[in-house]
Design a protein around this motif. Sequence first.
Motif, PDB file in Angstrom:
ATOM      1  N   LEU A 180      19.894  -2.932 -16.640  1.00  0.00           N
ATOM      2  CA  LEU A 180      19.367  -4.126 -17.304  1.00  0.00           C
ATOM      3  C   LEU A 180      19.071  -5.167 -16.235  1.00  0.00           C
ATOM      4  N   ILE A 181      17.859  -5.719 -16.272  1.00  0.00           N
ATOM      5  CA  ILE A 181      17.439  -6.716 -15.297  1.00  0.00           C
ATOM      6  C   ILE A 181      17.676  -8.105 -15.882  1.00  0.00           C
ATOM      7  N   ILE A 182      18.487  -8.900 -15.224  1.00  0.00           N
ATOM      8  CA  ILE A 182      18.729 -10.291 -15.622  1.00  0.00           C
ATOM      9  C   ILE A 182      17.775 -11.175 -14.826  1.00  0.00           C
ATOM     10  N   ILE A 183      16.952 -11.943 -15.538  1.00  0.00           N
ATOM     11  CA  ILE A 183      15.921 -12.771 -14.917  1.00  0.00           C
ATOM     12  C   ILE A 183      16.127 -14.219 -15.343  1.00  0.00           C
ATOM     13  N   VAL A 184      16.053 -15.131 -14.377  1.00  0.00           N
ATOM     14  CA  VAL A 184      16.125 -16.574 -14.633  1.00  0.00           C
ATOM     15  C   VAL A 184      14.833 -17.201 -14.142  1.00  0.00           C
ATOM     16  N   THR A 185      14.204 -18.030 -14.981  1.00  0.00           N
ATOM     17  CA  THR A 185      12.932 -18.657 -14.646  1.00  0.00           C
ATOM     18  C   THR A 185      13.141 -20.131 -14.333  1.00  0.00           C
ATOM     19  N   ASN A 186      12.071 -20.786 -13.859  1.00  0.00           N
ATOM     20  CA  ASN A 186      12.191 -22.176 -13.418  1.00  0.00           C
ATOM     21  C   ASN A 186      12.291 -23.172 -14.557  1.00  0.00           C
ATOM     22  N   VAL A 187      12.185 -22.736 -15.819  1.00  0.00           N
ATOM     23  CA  VAL A 187      12.415 -23.622 -16.961  1.00  0.00           C
ATOM     24  C   VAL A 187      13.782 -23.327 -17.585  1.00  0.00           C
ATOM     25  N   ALA A 188      14.665 -22.676 -16.813  1.00  0.00           N
ATOM     26  CA  ALA A 188      16.025 -22.345 -17.240  1.00  0.00           C
ATOM     27  C   ALA A 188      16.029 -21.428 -18.461  1.00  0.00           C
ATOM     28  N   LYS A 189      15.085 -20.501 -18.508  1.00  0.00           N
ATOM     29  CA  LYS A 189      15.084 -19.488 -19.548  1.00  0.00           C
ATOM     30  C   LYS A 189      15.572 -18.180 -18.951  1.00  0.00           C
ATOM     31  N   ILE A 190      16.504 -17.521 -19.660  1.00  0.00           N
ATOM     32  CA  ILE A 190      17.154 -16.314 -19.164  1.00  0.00           C
ATOM     33  C   ILE A 190      16.685 -15.137 -20.006  1.00  0.00           C
ATOM     34  N   TYR A 191      16.369 -14.049 -19.325  1.00  0.00           N
ATOM     35  CA  TYR A 191      15.900 -12.834 -19.990  1.00  0.00           C
ATOM     36  C   TYR A 191      16.817 -11.669 -19.622  1.00  0.00           C
ATOM     37  N   GLY A 192      17.015 -10.784 -20.596  1.00  0.00           N
ATOM     38  CA  GLY A 192      17.603  -9.488 -20.346  1.00  0.00           C
ATOM     39  C   GLY A 192      16.530  -8.444 -20.575  1.00  0.00           C
ATOM     40  N   MET A 193      16.105  -7.759 -19.508  1.00  0.00           N
ATOM     41  CA  MET A 193      14.957  -6.860 -19.560  1.00  0.00           C
ATOM     42  C   MET A 193      15.383  -5.450 -19.175  1.00  0.00           C
ATOM     43  N   GLU A 194      14.900  -4.485 -19.925  1.00  0.00           N
ATOM     44  CA  GLU A 194      15.195  -3.088 -19.630  1.00  0.00           C
ATOM     45  C   GLU A 194      14.330  -2.611 -18.464  1.00  0.00           C
ATOM     46  N   ASN A 195      14.950  -1.932 -17.500  1.00  0.00           N
ATOM     47  CA  ASN A 195      14.203  -1.560 -16.300  1.00  0.00           C
ATOM     48  C   ASN A 195      13.328  -0.318 -16.495  1.00  0.00           C
ATOM     49  N   ASP A 196      13.546   0.450 -17.565  1.00  0.00           N
ATOM     50  CA  ASP A 196      12.752   1.659 -17.775  1.00  0.00           C
ATOM     51  C   ASP A 196      11.309   1.350 -18.161  1.00  0.00           C
ATOM     52  N   ASN A 197      11.103   0.317 -18.977  1.00  0.00           N
ATOM     53  CA  ASN A 197       9.754   0.030 -19.478  1.00  0.00           C
ATOM     54  C   ASN A 197       9.407  -1.455 -19.493  1.00  0.00           C
TER      55      ASN A 197
END
Length: 890
Positions: free
Chosen positions: A434-451
């Motif tokens: 699982l890819i944890i991503i933080v953006t410059n507007v303080a939004k956090i994503y949990g993204m699956e690395n397979d697709n």
Amino acid sequence: MNVKIIIMNFCVRLIFFSILIYGSQALYEDQVGKFDWKKSYVGRVKYSHTSLNGRDSSNLYVVTENNVVAALSLHDGSIKWRRVLELGEYGVIHALSVGNEVTTLSGNGPYLLRGWNLNSGMLTHEWTIPVSEHSGFKWTIHENNLYQVRFLQNLLEVTSYNIKTGNPAGFTSTISAPWLDISSKCILDEGTIICVSDSGTVTARGLSSNALSSGKIPLSEKPASLTPVSSPYPSALVTTVTGKRMVLVVSEGSLLFLDVPVNAVAAVRKSSSGPILLQASFSDGDYELSGMILSSKHSLQEKKKTDGARLPKALVSSFECVTDDPDLSCYLTLVGEDDSLILLNEGKVSWVREEALANIVAVEMIDLPVSDEEAAIEKEFANKEGGIVGMLYRRIHSQCLQVVNAVISILGLKEHRSESREDLVKDQFGLHKLIIIVTNVAKIYGMENDNGDIIWQHHLKDVNLFSALDSPYVPLFLQRTSRHLPYPAICTLLFKQKGTEKAALYAFNPITGQPLFGGLNFYDFHVKQTLLLPKENEEFIKSLLLIADTDGVEVFPPETMQDALDFHQDLFVYASDVETGNLNGFNLVKSNEKLRAVRVWNIQLNAPITSIAQKNKAERVHSQGRVLADRSVLYKYINPHLVAVATHTIDPVHKNMITIYLIDTVSGGVIFNAAHKRAMPPVHMINSESWVVYSYFNDKARRTEMISLDLYEGKSMRNSTEFSSLSYLVEPIIERQAYIFPHNIMAMKETITEKGITNKHILVGVSTGSVIEIPWALLDPHRSNDSREEGVLPYTPDLTLPHEATLTYNHTLPHITGIHTSPAGLESTSLVLVYGLDLFYTRVAPSRTFDVLKDDFEYWLITAVLSGLISAAYITKKLASRKALKQAWK
């Protein structure tokens, strides 16, 4: 008869060629798209325009803060075409006009006017507006003309440029404007100058027709601002000091006025009854539409719809309505506070684009938890209560549970868990993460690395990001992994409180996105530095230490304070001031059951720091030495506290100078330094194992250069069991070499594997939108023309890179900002995520896949061989026993 023979021959040949084609497809089939994916974005929308021309040709034209102009499909939000302009201020788009073509004005002296085809996005024309000594220009596009207006005292200096011919000279005229004073607020819209004075007098002057209209705005308050309104008529939105708003429209030489709500966006459209003012507002998931014919003040039917989807707080960027419909059927384009782009149509969300992913500031890859069946087995062996009887009961219970789950899965009766998807579990080789991503507007994503699917997302509204080295960043800490059942994984983010510089911590479960420890925790101090303990407590949590500007230390979670107190003698930390180049080293001491930071060393570099590189905490060093040609061993200088620092100074003789320092952050000792004259940023650095690679731009030769450093202790080790920076410093033997790189470098990262056995490769993101994989052998400082070591290439200053080294093959990734690598369960494989305006994910195997069979492995052949060998062994055994029996009877 001949006809039948001809037909039969044709059929035979057709079948034969079909077999050949099928075989060639199977033979040359590659793995493109099997282990990689790409997601394209445009960024936060700045201007937008909706064009309704039928289902297939209806587009949303957008200009974004990422210097992108694009056309999106109104049907599904997909990108029909996208053009990425220059980086920085040279690509900033100041104006958008959509007519027979899309016209943009960008740059910052000189300005570039570009025309783009509506359907294909092809560049139809481009020309440069010459740089002027004057500032304070305003621009407007009207009837294939670009007007540049400079405001003087009671005068207007107007310069006209033809868009189609690209005539850079045009004509310049001076227009008398006695109604113009210092207090006037003016805008340019549709070839007309509209000015409003503090007294409320409105004056509109056409640039081509010289038509002059004036009137008195019906407001008793002082106008505060003037902004243009989307309209085929010259229009402006007047806002007073108290927030009241009014739209004024110039139509047939007269001025029309109408009040507008505070949170509404207004637009003016043409109709047979004259100008129609349309208003749209969005609040708390509800949006409101209304219209009015300005000449007759007749109101169109107002319509309010509520969509069931949870939408963020957003503003209406643009909208387009079908005025023939009495219910005002409209397309609303919303730009959310989380940078999302939303299209609403008739009360429904047509699509949502997560454009925050075009501005990523932090990335981490997290191992997924094991399945329920494997978790039950782990709990069974971990629990020793109840003796043999209890263990036997748990064993039988787990076996029964596996049988029941297998039957339910076969019958298709298994229900999905509410918290997460059922297939989000760890695989055998640790490739599914699982890819944890933080953006410059303080939004956090949990993204699956397979697709690349988004599993969960969360937006924090009361925090800001840190800023250093001219870029925003967020410290991301993994305090507990998902390997420790039944405890959930813990990730922690460090922010600043909105409106202050005080610290704010947000802890969450990276698998489900649920907040932990109360979610957002606020502190009443500024954070100078943070430190994650390398030691876990009984609950497998690594304590996070927050060092305040007053040198006090706080621990998160607070329950782990005792762990930090027991470990404080081995805790050292450093802090840097990137503006002044001041570095300080601290030791943590115990005082009244609390920790406090005490400064032990200070280094003043007296130059701004452009880059800092420290070792990856997940890195493992497999080999401690290098075998030379004479079979002696040269031992590596492996210092886990070594940090590489780059500074940039302006020298009166050499103009620009880049200086590199290698500093031990525990003792404060400078291990190595090197100065490069006539060198300029950006500086990209990698600090791994015993070597350092960095790059800079050579201002004298006008090229990018890469320098590699390799550090060794010598042919004898100082200590083979441990490393301590507090003992005497060893001056390492440093091998260094310089190379010419044929591209401009945007990002640089090394591959990483679980045990460190696999060779290291350098991944370089270049300005052409590609990621190039460079083996360490090409950057080895031992490269020389007289070297006799195995695997060492002869030295050449130019790095010749084959086309196969392009990791992204035919994909182009504009504006690359970072590369993140993570180890997989397979030692041969490293997982790679490239981010910038787009996202690209793939796997790399620097030493080939030596620990896994290839996809084209001939299983049937090895099966046939093994079966034959087993059969031959069995038959031979029978024959041998029969022969032995016959010999015994003789």
